[in-house]
Design a protein around this motif. Structure first.
Motif, PDB file in Angstrom:
ATOM      1  N   ALA A  58       0.982  -1.678  -0.174  1.00  0.00           N
ATOM      2  CA  ALA A  58       0.074  -0.365   0.160  1.00  0.00           C
ATOM      3  C   ALA A  58       0.364   1.241   0.502  1.00  0.00           C
ATOM      4  O   ALA A  58       0.513   2.295   0.062  1.00  0.00           O
ATOM      5  N   GLY A  59       2.187   0.868   0.399  1.00  0.00           N
ATOM      6  CA  GLY A  59       2.799   2.507   0.522  1.00  0.00           C
ATOM      7  C   GLY A  59       2.516   2.422   1.434  1.00  0.00           C
ATOM      8  O   GLY A  59       2.424   4.102   1.715  1.00  0.00           O
ATOM      9  N   LEU A  60       2.117   2.464   2.308  1.00  0.00           N
ATOM     10  CA  LEU A  60       1.482   2.864   4.133  1.00  0.00           C
ATOM     11  C   LEU A  60       2.822   2.962   5.351  1.00  0.00           C
ATOM     12  O   LEU A  60       3.566   1.442   5.252  1.00  0.00           O
ATOM     13  N   LYS A  61       3.072   3.689   5.855  1.00  0.00           N
ATOM     14  CA  LYS A  61       3.605   3.525   7.237  1.00  0.00           C
ATOM     15  C   LYS A  61       2.131   2.847   8.431  1.00  0.00           C
ATOM     16  O   LYS A  61       1.187   2.532   8.118  1.00  0.00           O
ATOM     17  N   LYS A  62       2.880   1.925   9.596  1.00  0.00           N
ATOM     18  CA  LYS A  62       1.994   1.705  10.123  1.00  0.00           C
ATOM     19  C   LYS A  62       0.895   2.959  11.707  1.00  0.00           C
ATOM     20  O   LYS A  62       1.785   3.735  11.350  1.00  0.00           O
ATOM     21  N   GLY A  63      -0.659   3.233  11.101  1.00  0.00           N
ATOM     22  CA  GLY A  63      -0.985   3.926  11.297  1.00  0.00           C
ATOM     23  C   GLY A  63      -1.184   5.333  10.507  1.00  0.00           C
ATOM     24  O   GLY A  63      -2.045   5.948  10.721  1.00  0.00           O
ATOM     25  N   GLU A  64      -1.108   5.041   9.381  1.00  0.00           N
ATOM     26  CA  GLU A  64      -1.409   5.471   8.380  1.00  0.00           C
ATOM     27  C   GLU A  64      -2.549   5.116   7.248  1.00  0.00           C
ATOM     28  O   GLU A  64      -3.708   6.117   6.561  1.00  0.00           O
ATOM     29  N   LEU A  65      -2.794   4.099   7.325  1.00  0.00           N
ATOM     30  CA  LEU A  65      -4.110   3.535   6.963  1.00  0.00           C
ATOM     31  C   LEU A  65      -5.092   4.186   6.955  1.00  0.00           C
ATOM     32  O   LEU A  65      -6.041   3.490   8.367  1.00  0.00           O
ATOM     33  N   ASP A  66      -6.283   4.624   6.301  1.00  0.00           N
ATOM     34  CA  ASP A  66      -7.545   4.692   6.761  1.00  0.00           C
ATOM     35  C   ASP A  66      -8.486   3.724   7.107  1.00  0.00           C
ATOM     36  O   ASP A  66      -9.203   3.709   8.226  1.00  0.00           O
ATOM     37  N   CYS A  67      -9.042   2.400   6.277  1.00  0.00           N
ATOM     38  CA  CYS A  67      -9.506   1.527   6.813  1.00  0.00           C
ATOM     39  C   CYS A  67      -9.432   0.041   6.057  1.00  0.00           C
ATOM     40  O   CYS A  67      -8.533   0.075   5.577  1.00  0.00           O
ATOM     41  N   LEU A  68      -9.293  -0.760   7.449  1.00  0.00           N
ATOM     42  CA  LEU A  68      -8.842  -1.743   6.940  1.00  0.00           C
ATOM     43  C   LEU A  68     -10.440  -2.643   6.865  1.00  0.00           C
ATOM     44  O   LEU A  68     -11.522  -2.307   8.455  1.00  0.00           O
ATOM     45  N   VAL A  69     -10.696  -3.467   5.920  1.00  0.00           N
ATOM     46  CA  VAL A  69     -12.231  -4.344   5.786  1.00  0.00           C
ATOM     47  C   VAL A  69     -11.727  -5.285   5.485  1.00  0.00           C
ATOM     48  O   VAL A  69     -10.990  -5.862   4.963  1.00  0.00           O
ATOM     49  N   GLY A  70     -13.088  -6.093   5.896  1.00  0.00           N
ATOM     50  CA  GLY A  70     -12.817  -7.221   5.201  1.00  0.00           C
ATOM     51  C   GLY A  70     -14.728  -8.599   5.777  1.00  0.00           C
ATOM     52  O   GLY A  70     -14.683  -8.529   7.166  1.00  0.00           O
ATOM     53  N   GLY A  71     -14.116  -9.804   4.964  1.00  0.00           N
ATOM     54  CA  GLY A  71     -15.046 -10.110   5.469  1.00  0.00           C
ATOM     55  C   GLY A  71     -14.428 -11.466   6.045  1.00  0.00           C
ATOM     56  O   GLY A  71     -14.686 -12.902   4.539  1.00  0.00           O
ATOM     57  N   PRO A  72     -14.372 -12.423   6.681  1.00  0.00           N
ATOM     58  CA  PRO A  72     -13.747 -13.616   6.503  1.00  0.00           C
ATOM     59  C   PRO A  72     -14.443 -14.591   6.994  1.00  0.00           C
ATOM     60  O   PRO A  72     -16.080 -14.714   6.679  1.00  0.00           O
ATOM     61  N   PRO A  73     -13.839 -15.703   6.047  1.00  0.00           N
ATOM     62  CA  PRO A  73     -14.996 -16.431   5.164  1.00  0.00           C
ATOM     63  C   PRO A  73     -16.068 -16.949   6.527  1.00  0.00           C
ATOM     64  O   PRO A  73     -16.070 -17.058   7.763  1.00  0.00           O
TER      65      PRO A  73
END
Length: 378
Positions: A68-83
Motif C-alpha cells: 500500500a505504500g503506507l506506514k503503520k497508523g496511516e491506513l484509513d480503513c481495513l475491511v474484510g469478511g472472513p469466510p
C-alpha cells in the motif's frame, strides 16, 4: 476535509466490497485472498490495488503496508469478511470448533499490525449465535483490547437498493472516538420502492438452457436508474451464458409459474428425495423468480435444487451475469475462472452497492468529526 481516504481489503474475493468503497471515494490500495480465480478477477477489475495471493495466515502487516505504500497508523480503513461457512445457518455443524471460525483472529492480528483508523468486518447473521455467542463476544473483546470502539448491526441489502433479500452483520469501529454513523436506508416503506428483478434483469439478452453466445449486446435501452447505474460505460454483456441442465429439469420447469416452486411440479417428476418431503419443507427449491419481486440470497451455487434461481420467464437457471446484477456488480466487471468459480465469486461477495453505503457512512462520520472540531476551535 478534502483528502484521499485509503483502504485495504482482506478476504477480498472478487472485490465486491472494494468496488463499493471505490464508488464511495476510497482508494483501495491492496487486497488479499486465497482463491486464485477470485484474485485474477480482483486484479483485473481494480488495477490500482495490489493483490497479495495466499492464505491470510501467511500475510504479514509489513507486506500489506509495503504493497500500500503506507506506514503503520496511516491506513484509513481495513475491511474484510472472513469466510462465513462456519457460521452459516446452512451449515448444521457450525460452531467455534470449525477452523474457519477462527479466521477473524487473523483479521484482528492484522488490525494490530496495521493500526488503521477505521475497521469494517462483514459476516453472515449466524455469527451472532454461533458457539452460543462466543464468536461475537470474541470479536468485540478483541477489537476493544486493540483500542477500537466497535458497534455491529444487521444490514438488509434490499434497503439500500440491492434487488435481493440479503442480511449481513456489519461491524464498524474506529480508534479515535468518532461517533459511528450507520447508512440511512434508501429503499422500503416510505422511501424509494425496492429494486426488483425486472429493474435488474429485463434488458439482458434471452438465452435457452445451456446456451452460450459469448459477448452479447444489450437487447434494449436501459430501463430505470438501476440498469443505467450498472451498465456504466459498458456497451456489451459478458459472463452471460446459461448452465446446461438435464432434460428432466427442463420438464420440471415447464410446470413452475413465476413465484412458484417445487410444489408445482407433478409428483411423478419430483426428484426421488423430494417425493417424501412435507409441503412446508424446502420452500425455496426449484423456485422461479418474479419480475416484480426480490431475489432470495444469491448463493455460491445458483442451482435450481438449492433455491429460487430459475429465470422469471425462460426455462433455465440464472447466469453469472444475472447473479452479478442481483448483487449490484457493474457490467464492466468481468469474472475470471470457470463458470463454477465465477458463481462462487459472485455469491461470496458483499454487494458493491451495500459496500458503497457503508463507505459513505464512514466518510460522513469523519466529516462530522472534523466540522465539529472546526466549530469548537472557533
Amino acid at each position: 476535509m478534502d483528502r484521499t481516504y485509503t483502504a485495504i481489503d482482506l478476504f477480498c474475493g472478487a472485490g465486491g466490497l472494494t468496488e463499493g468503497l471505490r464508488q464511495a471515494g476510497f482508494h483501495v490500495l491492496a487486497g488479499n485472498d486465497f482463491d486464485e480465480a477470485a484474485g485474477r478477477t480482483f486484479a483485473a477489475t481494480h488495477k490500482e490495488a495490489k493483490f497479495l495471493p495466499g492464505p491470510v495466515q501467511d500475510i504479514t502487516a509489513k507486506a500489506l503496508l509495503k504493497a500500500a505504500g503506507l506506514k503503520k497508523g496511516e491506513l484509513d480503513c481495513l475491511v474484510g469478511g472472513p469466510p462465513c461457512q462456519a457460521f452459516s445457518v446452512y451449515n448444521h455443524k457450525r460452531g467455534m470448533h470449525d477452523e474457519r471460525s477462527q479466521l477473524f483472529r487473523e483479521y484482528l492480528r492484522l488490525v494490530e499490525g496495521l493500526s488503521p483508523r477505521w475497521v469494517v468486518m462483514e459476516n453472515v447473521t449466524g455469527i451472532t449465535s454461533a458457539g452460543d455467542g462466543e464468536a461475537l463476544q470474541a470479536i468485540l473483546s478483541g477489537f476493544k483490547q486493540l483500542g477500537y470502539n466497535v458497534e455491529y448491526k444487521v444490514l438488509r441489502a434490499e434497503e439500500y437498493g440491492v434487488p435481493q433479500e440479503r442480511r449481513r452483520v456489519v461491524f464498524v469501529g474506529n480508534r479515535e472516538g468518532i461517533q459511528i454513523e450507520w447508512p440511512e436506508k434508501t429503499h422500503g416503506e416510505g422511501l424509494k420502492p425496492f429494486t426488483t428483478i425486472r429493474d435488474a434483469l429485463s434488458d439482458l439478452p434471452a438465452l435457452a438452457n445451456g446456451e452460450d453466445k459469448g459477448i452479447q449486446q444489450y437487447v434494449r435501452e436501459p430501463i430505470g436508474e438501476y440498469q443505467s447505474l450498472l451498465r456504466g460505460g459498458s456497451n456489451s454483456v459478458v459472463n452471460h451464458s446459461a448452465p446446461r441442465l438435464a432434460p428432466i429439469n427442463i420438464e420440471r420447469m415447464k410446470h413452475i409459474p413465476a413465484g412458484g416452486s417445487w410444489r408445482d411440479i407433478p409428483y411423478e417428476l419430483l426428484p426421488a428425495g423430494m417425493k417424501k418431503a412435507r409441503r412446508c419443507d424446502h420452500t425455496k427449491r426449484y423456485g422461479r423468480m418474479t419480475w416484480d419481486g426480490l431475489s432470495g440470497t444469491v448463493l455460491t451455487k445458483c442451482d435450481v435444487h438449492w433455491g429460487a434461481f430459475i429465470h422469471p420467464e425462460q426455462d433455465r437457471a440464472i447466469t453469472v451475469r444475472e447473479a452479478a446484477r442481483i448483487q449490484s456488480f457493474p457490467d464492466w466487471f468481468t469474472f475470471e475462472g470457470s463458470r463454477t468459480e465465477q458463481y462462487i465469486q459472485v455469491g461470496n461477495a458483499v454487494p458493491p452497492l451495500l459496500g458503497r453505503r457503508i463507505g459513505e457512512s464512514i466518510l460522513l462520520a469523519d466529516a462530522l468529526k472534523y466540522s465539529t472540531s472546526a466549530i469548537a476551535a472557533e
